[in-house]
Design a protein around this motif. Structure first.
Motif, PDB file in Angstrom:
ATOM      1  N   LYS A  69       0.739  -1.180  -0.027  1.00 61.66           N
ATOM      2  CA  LYS A  69       0.065   0.132  -0.006  1.00 61.66           C
ATOM      3  C   LYS A  69       0.849   1.285   0.053  1.00 61.66           C
ATOM      4  N   ALA A  70       2.014   1.069   0.865  1.00 59.32           N
ATOM      5  CA  ALA A  70       2.717   2.543   0.737  1.00 59.32           C
ATOM      6  C   ALA A  70       3.608   2.557  -0.583  1.00 59.32           C
ATOM      7  N   LEU A  71       3.914   1.549  -1.098  1.00 60.98           N
ATOM      8  CA  LEU A  71       4.666   1.431  -2.504  1.00 60.98           C
ATOM      9  C   LEU A  71       3.485   2.170  -3.505  1.00 60.98           C
ATOM     10  N   ILE A  72       2.270   1.782  -3.554  1.00 61.03           N
ATOM     11  CA  ILE A  72       1.251   2.232  -4.439  1.00 61.03           C
ATOM     12  C   ILE A  72       1.110   3.594  -4.065  1.00 61.03           C
ATOM     13  N   ALA A  73       1.049   4.173  -2.863  1.00 68.64           N
ATOM     14  CA  ALA A  73       0.852   5.563  -2.558  1.00 68.64           C
ATOM     15  C   ALA A  73       1.944   6.370  -3.076  1.00 68.64           C
ATOM     16  N   GLU A  74       2.965   5.825  -2.878  1.00 76.05           N
ATOM     17  CA  GLU A  74       4.428   6.693  -3.461  1.00 76.05           C
ATOM     18  C   GLU A  74       4.356   6.792  -5.072  1.00 76.05           C
ATOM     19  N   PHE A  75       4.030   5.972  -5.541  1.00 77.46           N
ATOM     20  CA  PHE A  75       3.775   6.057  -6.966  1.00 77.46           C
ATOM     21  C   PHE A  75       2.407   6.918  -7.343  1.00 77.46           C
ATOM     22  N   ALA A  76       1.577   6.760  -6.519  1.00 76.04           N
ATOM     23  CA  ALA A  76       0.432   7.727  -6.843  1.00 76.04           C
ATOM     24  C   ALA A  76       0.975   9.088  -6.766  1.00 76.04           C
ATOM     25  N   LYS A  77       1.776   9.463  -5.805  1.00 76.57           N
ATOM     26  CA  LYS A  77       2.237  10.640  -5.562  1.00 76.57           C
ATOM     27  C   LYS A  77       2.983  11.240  -6.785  1.00 76.57           C
ATOM     28  N   LEU A  78       3.490  10.466  -7.617  1.00 75.75           N
ATOM     29  CA  LEU A  78       4.082  10.705  -9.009  1.00 75.75           C
ATOM     30  C   LEU A  78       3.088  10.672 -10.112  1.00 75.75           C
ATOM     31  N   ASN A  79       1.834  10.703  -9.529  1.00 76.20           N
ATOM     32  CA  ASN A  79       0.666  10.378 -10.814  1.00 76.20           C
ATOM     33  C   ASN A  79       0.973   9.245 -11.818  1.00 76.20           C
ATOM     34  N   ALA A  80       1.351   7.972 -11.118  1.00 74.78           N
ATOM     35  CA  ALA A  80       1.787   6.745 -11.754  1.00 74.78           C
ATOM     36  C   ALA A  80       0.937   5.648 -11.028  1.00 74.78           C
ATOM     37  N   GLN A  81       0.409   5.014 -12.231  1.00 72.49           N
ATOM     38  CA  GLN A  81      -0.245   3.800 -11.686  1.00 72.49           C
ATOM     39  C   GLN A  81       0.785   2.580 -11.842  1.00 72.49           C
ATOM     40  N   VAL A  82       0.414   1.577 -11.176  1.00 75.44           N
ATOM     41  CA  VAL A  82       1.337   0.296 -11.033  1.00 75.44           C
ATOM     42  C   VAL A  82       0.648  -1.039 -11.645  1.00 75.44           C
ATOM     43  N   ALA A  83       1.472  -1.513 -12.399  1.00 76.73           N
ATOM     44  CA  ALA A  83       1.011  -2.941 -13.319  1.00 76.73           C
ATOM     45  C   ALA A  83       1.864  -3.885 -12.457  1.00 76.73           C
ATOM     46  N   VAL A  84       1.328  -5.140 -12.170  1.00 77.54           N
ATOM     47  CA  VAL A  84       2.124  -6.225 -11.352  1.00 77.54           C
ATOM     48  C   VAL A  84       1.759  -7.501 -12.007  1.00 77.54           C
ATOM     49  N   PRO A  85       2.903  -8.350 -11.907  1.00 78.60           N
ATOM     50  CA  PRO A  85       2.966  -9.566 -12.550  1.00 78.60           C
ATOM     51  C   PRO A  85       2.237 -10.573 -11.558  1.00 78.60           C
ATOM     52  N   THR A  86       1.389 -11.548 -12.091  1.00 77.02           N
ATOM     53  CA  THR A  86       0.703 -12.607 -11.387  1.00 77.02           C
ATOM     54  C   THR A  86       0.757 -13.950 -12.277  1.00 77.02           C
ATOM     55  N   PHE A  87       0.388 -14.974 -11.614  1.00 80.41           N
ATOM     56  CA  PHE A  87       0.423 -16.240 -12.482  1.00 80.41           C
ATOM     57  C   PHE A  87      -0.709 -17.168 -11.818  1.00 80.41           C
ATOM     58  N   PRO A  88      -1.177 -17.883 -12.336  1.00 82.41           N
ATOM     59  CA  PRO A  88      -2.223 -19.137 -12.016  1.00 82.41           C
ATOM     60  C   PRO A  88      -2.008 -20.259 -11.458  1.00 82.41           C
ATOM     61  N   GLY A  89      -0.992 -20.372 -10.369  1.00 77.36           N
ATOM     62  CA  GLY A  89      -0.470 -21.331  -9.756  1.00 77.36           C
ATOM     63  C   GLY A  89      -0.411 -21.417  -8.518  1.00 77.36           C
ATOM     64  N   VAL A  90      -0.210 -22.482  -7.722  1.00 78.72           N
ATOM     65  CA  VAL A  90       0.144 -22.627  -6.531  1.00 78.72           C
ATOM     66  C   VAL A  90       1.691 -23.437  -6.219  1.00 78.72           C
ATOM     67  N   LEU A  91       2.427 -22.890  -5.395  1.00 79.97           N
ATOM     68  CA  LEU A  91       3.789 -23.585  -5.314  1.00 79.97           C
ATOM     69  C   LEU A  91       3.633 -24.807  -4.895  1.00 79.97           C
ATOM     70  N   ALA A  92       4.466 -25.996  -5.198  1.00 79.81           N
ATOM     71  CA  ALA A  92       4.617 -27.276  -4.897  1.00 79.81           C
ATOM     72  C   ALA A  92       4.998 -27.184  -3.800  1.00 79.81           C
ATOM     73  N   ASP A  93       4.904 -28.392  -2.853  1.00 76.85           N
ATOM     74  CA  ASP A  93       5.556 -28.497  -1.551  1.00 76.85           C
ATOM     75  C   ASP A  93       4.842 -27.578  -0.505  1.00 76.85           C
ATOM     76  N   THR A  94       3.660 -27.246  -0.712  1.00 79.69           N
ATOM     77  CA  THR A  94       2.917 -26.477   0.353  1.00 79.69           C
ATOM     78  C   THR A  94       1.741 -27.281   0.556  1.00 79.69           C
ATOM     79  N   VAL A  95       1.178 -26.907   1.695  1.00 76.38           N
ATOM     80  CA  VAL A  95      -0.022 -27.340   2.314  1.00 76.38           C
ATOM     81  C   VAL A  95      -1.173 -26.925   1.247  1.00 76.38           C
ATOM     82  N   LEU A  96      -1.336 -25.863   0.848  1.00 71.36           N
ATOM     83  CA  LEU A  96      -2.387 -25.614  -0.147  1.00 71.36           C
ATOM     84  C   LEU A  96      -2.306 -26.452  -1.546  1.00 71.36           C
TER      85      LEU A  96
END
Length: 737
Positions: free
Chosen positions: A311-338
């Motif tokens: 939230k703080a990072l997004i707010a700092e970029f907002a002060k510069l009038n800049a939006q933020v695009a963020v990478p994601t992927f449709p996966g779940v890491l192996a060797d986890t409970v989930l």
């Protein structure tokens, strides 16, 4: 995963029996089989050919899977045109003529057909027209099309080479093929294979005079288009879907985080750009994905090592009038409970052999860690992932970035029953759609962008497309340009260019190349700076930095015009950057000039793709052209040698069009939404409404004059020979007497 056909079992379809005709549909039975050939007048100038068992062509109750797949491919499955059928004399047997206005499909009893406009032959089938054969994976349909010696073939996806695909073979589900399903020819025809299964396009590779389409499905489903390339793209995207508006802020310049660069370092770069008065509007984080599922809970958490306080990072970029695009992927890491929980629940893609969730090797998005892919064919999984993504966007993220075109091995099956080639095609489509639902689906209108480099059927519904990673030299610049033009010719409206590559050597990146590359990016859908030190404007001398600011001013002035082109794409399916073959199909000479392009309807752009001041430009026939730099007028069919300094780019306005320009701004937040325009440039007498955001102005033609409304307070720059008179918000333009 190459196709294995049992060629000995290829069976040609060589005898048809007329069964029935309705207002939109004609049915023929294939002799000695239970299969039928169905022809629909799907739209004006569009015929749909389907071949298969009657139970598949007209199921009493389509399965949920069949309905879901049909919706993935077509937004308008029902025919909207009408046809007339008549018998015609044919020395070899029965024949029929199926007509839609001046477009007709003549079909013989042996299955061969011809597509005509009036008496002019556009496209004819080979002999046999259709055949089927068995493979180790199921049924394969073969459709054969004759090719004239001089015909060029365009579309079918991304290429960095010759736009003419003739002589190639492409396999749709192989990621390296970068294939899309639309093929067209400037002589007036197009073909679209409507399937999520594998399609092999042999474009005269085996037989130079034959295009063979091999479709691995129980039903052959092919659309034939008659028309010029613009009409074909219009009809194709009307069938398969069009992109929504991106909104205003994505039209500003972007800044891409460099590999290995911390978010604090990226923020520092952004501040320095703003302090030095280099315009930009958004930042895009690089991989790996900075947020993902917790190890034991189905909720997202941020990687504290990369983004300690999102939230703080997004707010700092907002002060510069800049939006933020963020990478994601449709996966779940192996060797986890989930992973274990969702494997038991059946929420991950599974191996056929043991029924366990398949573990994929690590990718850059997963930071190299093995993972399982969410089974997005399961509506509960799809909904859960999309809803969690929406929560992230509600917290302030501007756009997602996701490449989901995984090379999924054969032998993996989804909950919906998809496997093999079909799953490889379906998966990136579902991932992109889920993200679009999250970021834009709840808005009216559905404004928003989803960044991805994936290509799949109906990809044009989801703006924007990321460009390729290229080398930092003249060849890399040209490759970026060619890929944008090739995907545009295949129906994708927007490719986002990157000015250089932070992961490649900069040894050959000269100030001249940097400025030439930037100038071409300015006259495109959009582009991004790279946050690597050697690729930023401050890495160059003061003169080069002044040139960068000059071109950035042009970029922001062009925003209303480019937004208007994208709005036009929503209505017509035409891309922002258009090849010469697409816009000028009758000018064969123009087709060879494949690094110059039309930016929307008004501007011809000829980037300098090699060192030096001299740039050759060809002005196509059928229009006159106005040089934006000199104001001189040239007739079409002219070749020029333009002397272009680094502060100029050969750009020509097409006569009868207008260029709508906005203000100079450091970012789009300073645009006045009630007044996006500052100037309108006229290239001769206006012929059509201009490309401008949300129809802020409109043109009326009256008795040889043009009345432009909605221009109060704007500067009108007429071309030579025109008289301009103002009266409030109305401008009258007429030829000087």
């Amino acid at each position: 995963m190459s196709p294995k056909s049992d060629l000995e079992n290829v069976k040609p379809i060589d005898l048809l029996k007329f069964i029935s005709a309705k207002s939109t549909t004609v049915d023929f039975q294939i002799a000695d089989t239970d299969s039928y050939l169905r022809i629909e007048a799907h739209a004006p100038g569009v015929f749909r050919l389907q071949c298969g068992a009657l139970a598949l062509l007209s199921p009493e109750k389509p399965s949920a899977r069949a309905v879901r797949h049909a919706e993935m491919l077509l937004v308008r499955p029902e025919p909207v045109s009408e046809l007339a059928v008549s018998s015609v004399l044919d020395g070899g047997g029965n024949a029929w003529c199926i007509e839609q206005g001046d477009i007709s499909l003549e079909i013989q009893s042996n299955g061969c057909w011809s597509l005509l406009r009036g008496e002019h032959l556009l496209l004819a089938s080979g002999t046999p027209a259709l055949a089927q054969c068995g493979t180790d994976a199921g049924l394969v349909w073969h459709a054969h099309f004759e090719l004239d010696d001089e015909e060029s073939l365009f579309g079918l996806g991304e290429t960095a080479g010759d736009f003419d695909r003739r002589g190639q073979t492409l396999i749709s589900d192989l990621p390296d093929s970068r294939a899309l399903p639309l093929l067209w020819c400037p002589t007036g025809w197009g073909v679209y294979a409507n399937t999520l299964s594998r399609v092999c396009h042999d474009l005269g590779d085996t037989d130079p005079g034959l295009y063979t389409l091999a479709l691995h499905d129980d039903v052959l489903d092919v659309f034939l288009f008659a028309g010029d390339p613009s009409e074909i793209l219009n009809q194709y995207t009307a069938l398969t879907g069009r992109a929504g508006q991106p909104g205003l802020w994505p039209m500003g310049v972007w800044l891409d985080q460099a590999p290995g660069q911390s978010t604090a370092e990226l923020l520092s770069v952004a501040r320095k750009l703003r302090d030095a008065a280099f315009s930009f509007d958004a930042v895009r984080l690089t991989g790996p994905a900075p947020y993902g599922f917790q190890a034991d809970k189905p909720v997202f958490e941020w990687d504290a090592g990369r983004v300690p306080d999102p939230k703080a990072l997004i707010a700092e970029f907002a002060k510069l009038n800049a939006q933020v695009a963020v990478p994601t992927f449709p996966g779940v890491l192996a060797d986890t409970v989930l992973f274990e929980e969702w494997e038991d629940r059946g929420w991950l893609l599974i191996n056929d052999d043991d029924g366990n969730a398949h573990v994929f090797d690590g990718t850059p998005a997963s930071a190299g860690r093995p993972f399982g892919l969410l089974d997005l064919t399961n509506k509960d999984v799809y909904k859960a992932w999309s809803e969690r993504q929406r929560q992230v966007f509600d917290d302030g993220i501007g756009a997602p970035v996701c490449d989901a075109q995984f090379n999924i091995p054969d032998g993996i099956t989804a909950r919906g029953g998809e496997s093999g080639a079909q799953l490889r095609v379906v998966y990136p489509l579902l991932a992109r759609r889920a993200l679009f639902d999250a970021v834009a689906g709840h808005k009216t209108p559905q404004e928003g962008v989803v960044f991805s480099n994936d290509l799949f059927p109906a990809v044009q519904r989801f703006a924007w497309q990321s460009g390729p990673a290229v080398s930092n030299d003249w060849a890399g610049f040209e490759r970026s340009l060619r890929t944008a033009l090739s995907v545009g010719a295949s129906g994708v409206p927007v490719q986002m260019h990157a000015l250089g590559n932070a992961a490649a050597s900069v040894a050959n990146l000269t100030p001249e190349l940097y400025v030439r590359w930037l100038a071409a990016c300015v006259f495109s859908a959009n582009f991004s700076f790279q946050a690597a030190e050697a690729l930023l404007p401050q890495a160059f001398d003061a003169q080069t930095q002044a040139l960068v600011k000059h071109w950035l001013q042009w970029r922001y002035r062009l925003v209303p015009y480019v937004l208007g082109i994208i709005e036009d794409a929503v209505r017509t399916g035409l891309p922002v950057q258009r090849t010469m073959a697409m816009v000028f199909p009758d000018d064969v000479v123009a087709h060879a000039w494949d690094t110059q392009y039309m930016l929307g309807p008004a501007l011809l752009v000829a980037p300098a793709t090699q060192p030096g001041r001299q740039v050759k430009v060809y002005l196509p026939e059928g229009a006159a052209w106005w040089d934006l730099n000199t104001g001189w007028r040239y007739e079409g069919g002219t070749t020029l040698l333009v002397d272009a300094g680094l502060d100029t780019l050969p750009v020509f306005g097409r006569e009868g069009q207008m260029l709508c320009l906005g203000p100079v701004a450091p970012h789009t937040s300073e645009f006045n939404s009630a007044r996006l325009l500052e100037e309108v440039w006229l290239f001769g007498m206006p012929e059509h409404s201009p490309a401008v955001m949300r129809n802020k102005i409109r043109v009326m033609q009256m008795q040889g004059s043009s009345y432009i409304k909605g221009l109060e307070g704007l500067k009108i720059l007429p071309s030579e020979g025109l008289e301009v008179k103002r009266r409030g918000a109305e401008v009258r333009i007429s030829r000087m007497r």
